[in-house]
Write an enzyme that holds these catalytic residues in place. Sequence first.
Site, PDB file in Angstrom:
ATOM      1  CB  SER A 259      -1.229  -0.071   1.339  1.00  0.00           C
ATOM      2  OG  SER A 259      -0.071  -0.078   2.232  1.00  0.00           O
ATOM      3  CG  ASP A 295      -5.820   4.786  -0.445  1.00  0.00           C
ATOM      4  OD1 ASP A 295      -6.808   4.158  -1.263  1.00  0.00           O
ATOM      5  OD2 ASP A 295      -6.903   5.293   0.054  1.00  0.00           O
ATOM      6  CG  ASP A 461       3.698  -0.151   6.271  1.00  0.00           C
ATOM      7  OD1 ASP A 461       2.204  -0.947   5.735  1.00  0.00           O
ATOM      8  OD2 ASP A 461       4.113   0.100   7.210  1.00  0.00           O
ATOM      9  CG  ASP A 675      -1.982  -1.973  13.148  1.00  0.00           C
ATOM     10  OD1 ASP A 675      -2.651  -0.970  14.179  1.00  0.00           O
ATOM     11  OD2 ASP A 675      -0.734  -1.056  13.103  1.00  0.00           O
TER      12      ASP A 675
END
Length: 977
Positions: A259, A295, A461, A675
Amino acid sequence: MMESKSPVCNTCGEEIGVKPNGEFFVACHESCLEYEFKEGRRICLRCGNPYDENVLDDVETKTSKHQSTIATHISNTPQDSGIHARHVSTVSTIDSELNDEYGNPIWKNRVDSWKDKKSKKKKKHPKATKDEDPDAQVPPQQHMEDISLNPEAASATDVLSVVIPIPRTKITSYRIVIIMRLTILALFFHYRITHPVDSAYGLWLTSVICEIWFAFSWVLDQFPKWSPINRETYIDRLSARFEREGEQSQLAAVDFFVSTVDPLKEPPLITANTVLSILALDYPVDKVSCYVSDDGAAMLSFESLVETADFARKWVPFCKKYSIEPRAPEFYFSLKIDYLRDKVQPSFVKERRAMKRDYEEFKIRMNALVAKAQKTPEEGWTMQDGTSWPGNNTRDHPGMIQVFLGYSGARDVEGNELPRLVYVSREKRPGYQHHKKAGAENALVRVSAVLTNAPFILNLDCDHYVNNSKAVREAMCFLMDPVVGQDVCYVQFPQRFDGIDKSDRYANRNIVFFDVNMRGLDGIQGPVYVGTGCVFRRQALYGYSPPSKPKMLPQSSSSSCCCCPSKKKQTQDPSEIYKDAKREELDAAIFNLGDLDNYDEYERSMLISQTSFEKTFGLSAVFIESTLMENGGVPDSVNPSTLIKEAIHVISCGYEEKTEWGKEIGWIYGSITEDILTGFKMHCRGWRSIYCMPLRPAFKGSAPINLSDRLHQVLRWALGSVEIFLSRHCPLWYGCSGGRLKWLQRMAYINTIVYPFTSLPLVAYCTLPAICLLTGKFIIPTLSNLASMLFLGLFISIILTSVLELRWSGVSIEDLWRNEQFWVIGGVSAHLFAVFQGFLKMLAGLDTNFTVTSKTAEDLEFGELYIVKWTTLLIPPTSLLIINLVGVVAGFSDALNKGYEAWGPLFGKIFFAFWVVLHLYPFLKGLMGRQNRTPTIVILWSILLASVFSLVWVRINPFVSKTDTTSLSQNCLLIDC
């Protein structure tokens, strides 16, 4: 309410029969154990103990003689039909039309037909049956002899992982010291409360309240570390079991999620290295798919992924040919090692030089894209074909999906297949809540389910690359183990970091948390999910309960097992009973869809709507059908040409409306630290997690080494914890009546959400030394011999606890001290702001924008470490430093004026003040920078606040008794001036 006295079978949920002499049947209704035998199980799913050999022999004989009878029994018993099988509720809210004339649910008959199909498919693989059947018939002694003669067969049947407990000599002494410290704390507080300081009652009361809170925080942090464990995996046995020579690999497929949001703060070159390390994994190519979530809908991210896909055609075969580590080119080429060592191929040196040259050219192209993206054209970005980029408006754009690599796409330079690489940017429209990173991850869950549908998901990540190419195999040693893996929702790896200064000034590595706390949790119900470097079981993300979860009945009843009855009883309140009934209804509904191949399109859509799947998963028949695939993969009934269209549909901004996404399934919404919430919900359902620490770190990332960025990162984490504390998911009460979250695990989750509130007593406690020095008062009365022994015992117990913790964990004392220092630094700055921001958000609705931590680095090594960026988070700790330093000066001045009798009490106050200064020392070094460059505004504000506070304090003097001003004035009049 009457309680059932008969134990309940864990397999079928029915009561176990009782013999005339009062003893229980070995198998309830004489069917469940036969079913377990038929499925090839020799170990009880409930307790993990092997079945008695005599019982198995009887069942084997009976099975061979009474096949028809057994078939009849099995047809009336809910069975474990693949991944989606759960403990099915006997009461369903589905229409009564789904029951046959005898009252039996129709879905049971469909399960039978589905099981028959599976058995027919198994017959096509005689080698598999051939490997299984003889083991059931050969005596144990002969079987062991065969294994000793055939090591390959032994490796295929041995366990894939083992638990290595901490040596008894280390853990026993550690626990004794913890109990001793707890006892001394109780005696210490008894003394503190019963011996107030009348001359400084306010200071004494404040200090006692703070100390009680610190003790409470210590208990929450300490006891989840009561049973730490280590684990060891055997990836060679995994290969022997699932990758037999001459056969197709049976390893489970994995979907990788990467992401990213802002390519200017998260450089595309870093993301590209992460993607390249995934594509070059030591794992079957057809089992790996990489999904990159953009995103921010940035054209820069899209174009950089095009370049990455092209470079992967050269990089991936090079990595696999020479088995290099790590497989992220930026970090591989920056290694300062002799790369000629252990490389016997003469062509390696030539190919490495050529590859490094290709990578430098790749970096030039990537940097050119970044330079081009610095200034956005007025008309927006335009693609190569002349059309406008759909994501020019980042808040209003359609969903975008592009498959770059795959089974039918481009191959590498040697003609081999490459893993699938997919670019995803979900749709965004004004007026919709997108839920930031959690929403992006849920969109990837749905897209991947439609396109590849791997049974396991690994999320990273963008700045965390794969440092160990066998990391996925390490995780599969747990997830694919038939005994260990059935209740495992995820395997969490520790976070390791590159680019941190040697002294780790701001505790960026978090060694104490990852090497101590997480190993302690692994001995309870498993580590918490930390947001990256985690391999999920897809079914756990869908909100299902683990297969071996004890069935929760409406009435209080005994939960038991066929082979080992239990006397413990479980109860539930009505709300939990309703939640369990709804979840079991959904689990039961899965069976209705197990035979979809026999229905046309209309019947299939009707069946899906009947089972309320759309209310849970959304309006996508393709996605719902993908949840039924036992081992993943795309359903055969789906038209491949429509998959992209369906994938676009499931990432639309309105897809999640009126569904359970973000509430019960997927990444959970409600906090910027999604998370913690996601892992907490899984543990509440009864799942457990695994902590995997391979010798070579699985993943490595970058951490903000700059003081301001580090404090903002800690602020974000603390704010998320406060949000959870103020939400319905607060671990203090959420899921208490379910009984599936162990109490030590709950204690650990409570610690993760209350630690920001420690900032309030911590700020007060760090202010007390300065106040004591300025006023001449102290928070402790004159110590007696008993009190001195208590204080000495407390200090010794604290030191012993730390030493023994270092002993079993292997953490260095420097890492422990850095952790203590940053606990104070973060507590008096970021945690304090998080508490106020959390309450403002709840009371006034003021939302806090999520700031992406910059991943860029200075050209100078650790150059960013010395940069000081202005932020209000710097004011409180700076003020505390100045106040305590001023107090030390004032204390020495007062002692010099009063004489030698004042030096004794002064040492206690000075020690107290230096305790604060020493903990804030890394912060002070950060303020000074490389050349003592500190923002003027920080100094001005800090001096102003400290000066005002000191002047007001001297003027008010609240803790000093007031003198009689009348008598003082009369005495003054008697003086002859």
